[in-house]
Design a protein around this motif. Structure first.
Motif, PDB file in Angstrom:
ATOM      1  N   LEU A 212     -62.845 -42.883 -30.442  1.00 23.93           N
ATOM      2  CA  LEU A 212     -61.889 -42.608 -31.234  1.00 23.93           C
ATOM      3  C   LEU A 212     -60.492 -43.182 -30.873  1.00 23.93           C
ATOM      4  CD1 LEU A 212     -62.826 -39.126 -31.888  1.00 23.93           C
ATOM      5  CD2 LEU A 212     -63.067 -40.938 -33.640  1.00 23.93           C
ATOM      6  N   ILE A 213     -59.562 -43.599 -31.694  1.00 26.60           N
ATOM      7  CA  ILE A 213     -58.457 -44.114 -31.376  1.00 26.60           C
ATOM      8  C   ILE A 213     -57.551 -43.298 -30.140  1.00 26.60           C
ATOM      9  CG2 ILE A 213     -56.187 -44.845 -31.892  1.00 26.60           C
ATOM     10  CD1 ILE A 213     -57.540 -46.411 -34.153  1.00 26.60           C
ATOM     11  N   ALA A 214     -57.775 -41.900 -30.568  1.00 28.07           N
ATOM     12  CA  ALA A 214     -57.114 -40.816 -29.798  1.00 28.07           C
ATOM     13  C   ALA A 214     -57.815 -39.679 -29.747  1.00 28.07           C
ATOM     14  CB  ALA A 214     -55.650 -40.600 -30.253  1.00 28.07           C
ATOM     15  N   ASP A 215     -57.588 -38.725 -28.909  1.00 27.30           N
ATOM     16  CA  ASP A 215     -58.129 -37.496 -28.516  1.00 27.30           C
ATOM     17  C   ASP A 215     -58.200 -36.525 -29.994  1.00 27.30           C
ATOM     18  OD1 ASP A 215     -59.204 -35.085 -27.787  1.00 27.30           O
ATOM     19  OD2 ASP A 215     -58.404 -35.086 -25.710  1.00 27.30           O
ATOM     20  N   PRO A 216     -59.438 -36.420 -30.520  1.00 29.42           N
ATOM     21  CA  PRO A 216     -59.404 -35.477 -31.712  1.00 29.42           C
ATOM     22  C   PRO A 216     -58.832 -34.032 -31.450  1.00 29.42           C
ATOM     23  CG  PRO A 216     -61.588 -35.653 -30.768  1.00 29.42           C
ATOM     24  CD  PRO A 216     -60.613 -36.581 -29.955  1.00 29.42           C
ATOM     25  N   ARG A 217     -58.565 -33.649 -30.246  1.00 21.04           N
ATOM     26  CA  ARG A 217     -57.940 -32.229 -29.976  1.00 21.04           C
ATOM     27  C   ARG A 217     -56.348 -32.328 -30.378  1.00 21.04           C
ATOM     28  NH1 ARG A 217     -60.767 -31.539 -24.430  1.00 21.04           N
ATOM     29  NH2 ARG A 217     -60.273 -33.766 -24.536  1.00 21.04           N
ATOM     30  N   ILE A 218     -56.181 -33.743 -30.236  1.00 25.20           N
ATOM     31  CA  ILE A 218     -54.468 -33.673 -30.467  1.00 25.20           C
ATOM     32  C   ILE A 218     -54.227 -34.374 -31.943  1.00 25.20           C
ATOM     33  CG2 ILE A 218     -52.577 -35.131 -29.468  1.00 25.20           C
ATOM     34  CD1 ILE A 218     -53.801 -35.123 -26.785  1.00 25.20           C
ATOM     35  N   ILE A 219     -55.003 -35.456 -32.350  1.00 22.75           N
ATOM     36  CA  ILE A 219     -55.005 -35.919 -33.490  1.00 22.75           C
ATOM     37  C   ILE A 219     -56.164 -35.659 -34.414  1.00 22.75           C
ATOM     38  CG2 ILE A 219     -54.745 -38.149 -34.898  1.00 22.75           C
ATOM     39  CD1 ILE A 219     -52.629 -37.909 -32.631  1.00 22.75           C
ATOM     40  N   ASP A 220     -55.377 -35.158 -35.636  1.00 26.37           N
ATOM     41  CA  ASP A 220     -56.367 -34.497 -36.713  1.00 26.37           C
ATOM     42  C   ASP A 220     -57.098 -35.984 -37.090  1.00 26.37           C
ATOM     43  OD1 ASP A 220     -57.301 -32.218 -37.829  1.00 26.37           O
ATOM     44  OD2 ASP A 220     -56.013 -32.629 -39.652  1.00 26.37           O
ATOM     45  N   SER A 221     -58.591 -35.591 -37.030  1.00 22.26           N
ATOM     46  CA  SER A 221     -59.625 -36.850 -37.488  1.00 22.26           C
ATOM     47  C   SER A 221     -59.021 -38.353 -37.224  1.00 22.26           C
ATOM     48  CB  SER A 221     -59.619 -36.741 -39.011  1.00 22.26           C
ATOM     49  OG  SER A 221     -59.963 -35.427 -39.406  1.00 22.26           O
ATOM     50  N   PRO A 222     -58.874 -38.558 -35.991  1.00 24.53           N
ATOM     51  CA  PRO A 222     -58.203 -39.966 -35.599  1.00 24.53           C
ATOM     52  C   PRO A 222     -59.383 -41.094 -36.037  1.00 24.53           C
ATOM     53  CG  PRO A 222     -59.110 -38.647 -33.623  1.00 24.53           C
ATOM     54  CD  PRO A 222     -59.262 -37.833 -34.702  1.00 24.53           C
ATOM     55  N   LYS A 223     -58.924 -42.167 -36.421  1.00 22.57           N
ATOM     56  CA  LYS A 223     -59.764 -43.360 -36.945  1.00 22.57           C
ATOM     57  C   LYS A 223     -60.592 -43.530 -35.268  1.00 22.57           C
ATOM     58  CE  LYS A 223     -57.822 -45.038 -40.697  1.00 22.57           C
ATOM     59  NZ  LYS A 223     -57.426 -44.140 -41.637  1.00 22.57           N
ATOM     60  N   ASN A 224     -61.772 -44.543 -35.857  1.00 25.69           N
ATOM     61  CA  ASN A 224     -62.610 -45.019 -34.942  1.00 25.69           C
ATOM     62  C   ASN A 224     -62.311 -46.318 -34.241  1.00 25.69           C
ATOM     63  OD1 ASN A 224     -64.970 -43.031 -35.521  1.00 25.69           O
ATOM     64  ND2 ASN A 224     -65.873 -44.536 -34.510  1.00 25.69           N
ATOM     65  N   ILE A 225     -62.648 -46.613 -33.256  1.00 26.47           N
ATOM     66  CA  ILE A 225     -62.263 -48.057 -32.469  1.00 26.47           C
ATOM     67  C   ILE A 225     -63.771 -48.756 -32.844  1.00 26.47           C
ATOM     68  CG2 ILE A 225     -62.132 -49.268 -30.484  1.00 26.47           C
ATOM     69  CD1 ILE A 225     -60.860 -46.828 -29.244  1.00 26.47           C
ATOM     70  N   THR A 226     -63.454 -49.744 -33.686  1.00 25.16           N
ATOM     71  CA  THR A 226     -64.855 -50.446 -34.116  1.00 25.16           C
ATOM     72  C   THR A 226     -65.360 -51.461 -33.136  1.00 25.16           C
ATOM     73  OG1 THR A 226     -63.218 -52.054 -35.417  1.00 25.16           O
ATOM     74  CG2 THR A 226     -64.520 -50.364 -36.487  1.00 25.16           C
ATOM     75  N   THR A 227     -64.320 -52.285 -32.506  1.00 27.94           N
ATOM     76  CA  THR A 227     -64.766 -52.951 -31.230  1.00 27.94           C
ATOM     77  C   THR A 227     -63.786 -52.771 -30.286  1.00 27.94           C
ATOM     78  OG1 THR A 227     -65.418 -54.749 -32.835  1.00 27.94           O
ATOM     79  CG2 THR A 227     -65.181 -55.482 -30.503  1.00 27.94           C
ATOM     80  N   ILE A 228     -64.219 -52.934 -28.806  1.00 26.20           N
ATOM     81  CA  ILE A 228     -63.226 -52.707 -27.758  1.00 26.20           C
ATOM     82  C   ILE A 228     -63.721 -53.493 -26.681  1.00 26.20           C
ATOM     83  CG2 ILE A 228     -64.851 -50.559 -26.834  1.00 26.20           C
ATOM     84  CD1 ILE A 228     -62.135 -49.419 -25.854  1.00 26.20           C
ATOM     85  N   THR A 229     -62.946 -54.115 -26.044  1.00 25.18           N
ATOM     86  CA  THR A 229     -63.285 -54.827 -24.740  1.00 25.18           C
ATOM     87  C   THR A 229     -63.704 -53.977 -23.480  1.00 25.18           C
ATOM     88  OG1 THR A 229     -61.414 -55.281 -23.743  1.00 25.18           O
ATOM     89  CG2 THR A 229     -62.280 -56.740 -25.534  1.00 25.18           C
ATOM     90  N   TYR A 230     -64.715 -54.465 -22.594  1.00 25.03           N
ATOM     91  CA  TYR A 230     -64.740 -53.652 -21.453  1.00 25.03           C
ATOM     92  C   TYR A 230     -63.429 -53.366 -20.426  1.00 25.03           C
ATOM     93  CZ  TYR A 230     -69.738 -54.493 -21.666  1.00 25.03           C
ATOM     94  OH  TYR A 230     -71.010 -54.494 -22.054  1.00 25.03           O
TER      95      TYR A 230
END
Ligand code: ASP
Length: 439
Positions: A212-230
């Protein structure tokens, strides 16, 4: 196309979960090598089988009667076997385990049985071959994973095995005894198997639809990361984002095998792809935000510091001497600030300060505790003007005082220091400006 699929404990906690896993594997011919974890929690207060095994072995070690606990573990597996309608019997296996516990075979051996037995069930359920990891994954005499030997033996075996189940989490020492990776280590096994199989993809199935883009305990339903580099993942994991075991990256990264994090309970979700490099433009300027609380800044001031060669080295040596690692070290002309973990620093504080006085005779040293560091990470930041501007105006609008700023020349991340109390508010402000409003 060849895929290695690793399933986490919650994906294999019950017969119902096993069935979902079976459907996932059968729906794609290329899912040829399966790496299971031990059964995890079925509900929030449940106990993971690995934890039950550790507890049971502790009893055995103290010479207590561990029979009841071992029976409970056996029941967990029997429930799965019955729920799947299999005729497999683990009776002999449990007899051996009981004997080995009595003979004090070690807590690594004990914990490894979680994956071992679950993989036996999985192999029977799928009709795949069962390969005991003790025969294919090796550690050297110092207990360090032996990549070379493993690659040779395991890849030769996989080359002649069309479909197999390989238990996660353990391997063996040169004397044949069982050794485990650190907790969560089935992720590492999956990566090792993917490399040995020359897989095209390593699918890591868990109970979330990727990062997730951010911690769901802080952000309500955060968006997903679709592609991330190592590299982005390293930055975010270091700052506290956890889904994957840290060491799981290395074997596949070198081979250019991507990892796809998927959700067993929502197989229709594409999850997150972890890749070496990509031309896929990130959806937002930032890929993710993560952070940690509990830092102290040590601000050292000395007139004419800028002209003293070796000043920084001497300062860092004081921390090194006391076994404290530093996180960041922003500097001014006559000032230098070192950020360290509060829990590491507190007990050694006075000793470090006295070393600093001896080493560099500073004019002043000021300490500030209860600070948080936030990493804003994104390969997209390099190509975008005004990212820093947006971050800081968002923080200013949220009335947050910025204590420190650090941007490496890779422009992959910006680290921001704030008070612990402002941590959540700051993450929210940054998330909103880039994701919610998408300015
Ligand atoms: N079962 C082990 C643990 O609980 C390893 C794993 O699940 O990855 O840590």
């Amino acid at each position: 196309m060849k895929k290695v699929v690793k399933f986490g404990g919650s994906s294999l906690a019950s017969a119902e979960q096993f069935k979902k896993v079976g459907d996932i594997i059968r729906s794609d011919e290329s899912r040829r090598y399966v790496v299971p974890s031990a059964p995890g929690k079925r509900f929030s207060d449940d106990i993971k089988v690995t934890d039950m095994l550790y507890a049971c072995y502790d009893e055995a070690k103290e010479g207590k009667d561990f029979g009841k606990l071992l029976d409970k573990i056996s029941e967990r597996y029997q429930e799965i076997i019955d729920g799947l309608g299999l005729s497999l019997s683990l009776e002999d296996e449990f007899k051996t385990i009981g004997e080995q516990f009595k003979a004090q075979a070690g807590s690594d051996y004990a914990a490894s049985r979680g994956e071992y037995l679950n993989s036996m069930i999985m192999a029977e359920y799928l009709g795949y071959e069962f390969l005991d990891s003790a025969q294919y994954i090796f550690f050297d005499e110092n207990g360090v994973f032996d990549g070379e030997k493993t690659q040779k033996v395991l890849s030769a075996k996989l080359a002649e095995t069309e479909r197999a189940v390989v238990p996660g989490f353990y391997g063996s020492m040169p004397d044949g005894s069982v050794k485990t990776f650190s907790r969560g280590g089935s992720d590492v096994t999956g990566s090792i198997v993917a490399k040995a199989a020359h897989a095209d993809l390593y699918e890591n199935w868990t109970d979330v639809s990727g990062f997730l883009i951010a911690d769901p305990r802080i952000i309500d339903s955060p968006k997903n990361i679709t592609t991330i580099t190592y590299r982005e993942l390293r930055e975010l994991s270091y700052m506290g984002a956890t889904v994957l075991h840290e060491d799981a990256i290395f074997p596949v990264r070198k081979e250019g095998i991507p990892i796809n994090i998927r959700n067993t309970n929502r197989p229709e979700d594409p999850g997150t792809m972890i890749v070496e490099t990509t031309c896929v433009r990130p959806e937002y300027t930032i890929t993710g935000i993560a952070g940690r609380k509990g830092f102290v800044s040590i601000n050292i001031e000395k007139d004419m510091m800028n002209s003293q060669i070796g000043f920084g080295r001497k300062v860092l040596e004081c921390f090194e001497k006391h076994g404290i690692s530093f996180e960041h070290m922003p500097s001014g002309i006559d000032t230098l600030t070192v950020f360290v973990h509060q829990d590491e620093f507190e007990s050694k504080e006075q000793a470090v300060l006295s070393s600093l006085r001896h080493a560099v005779s500073p004019d002043t040293i000021e300490l500030e505790s209860d600070l948080a560091l936030i990493a804003v990470v994104g390969r997209g930041m390099k190509a975008t003007r005004g990212t820093a501007g947006r971050i800081f105006s968002a923080l200013a609008h949220a009335y947050i005082n910025v204590k420190m700023i650090d941007q490496g020349s890779s422009e992959l991340n910006i680290i921001i220091g704030v008070k612990n109390d402002d941590f959540e508010k700051a993450i929210k402000a940054i998330y909103d400006i880039f994701v919610t409003v998408q300015l």
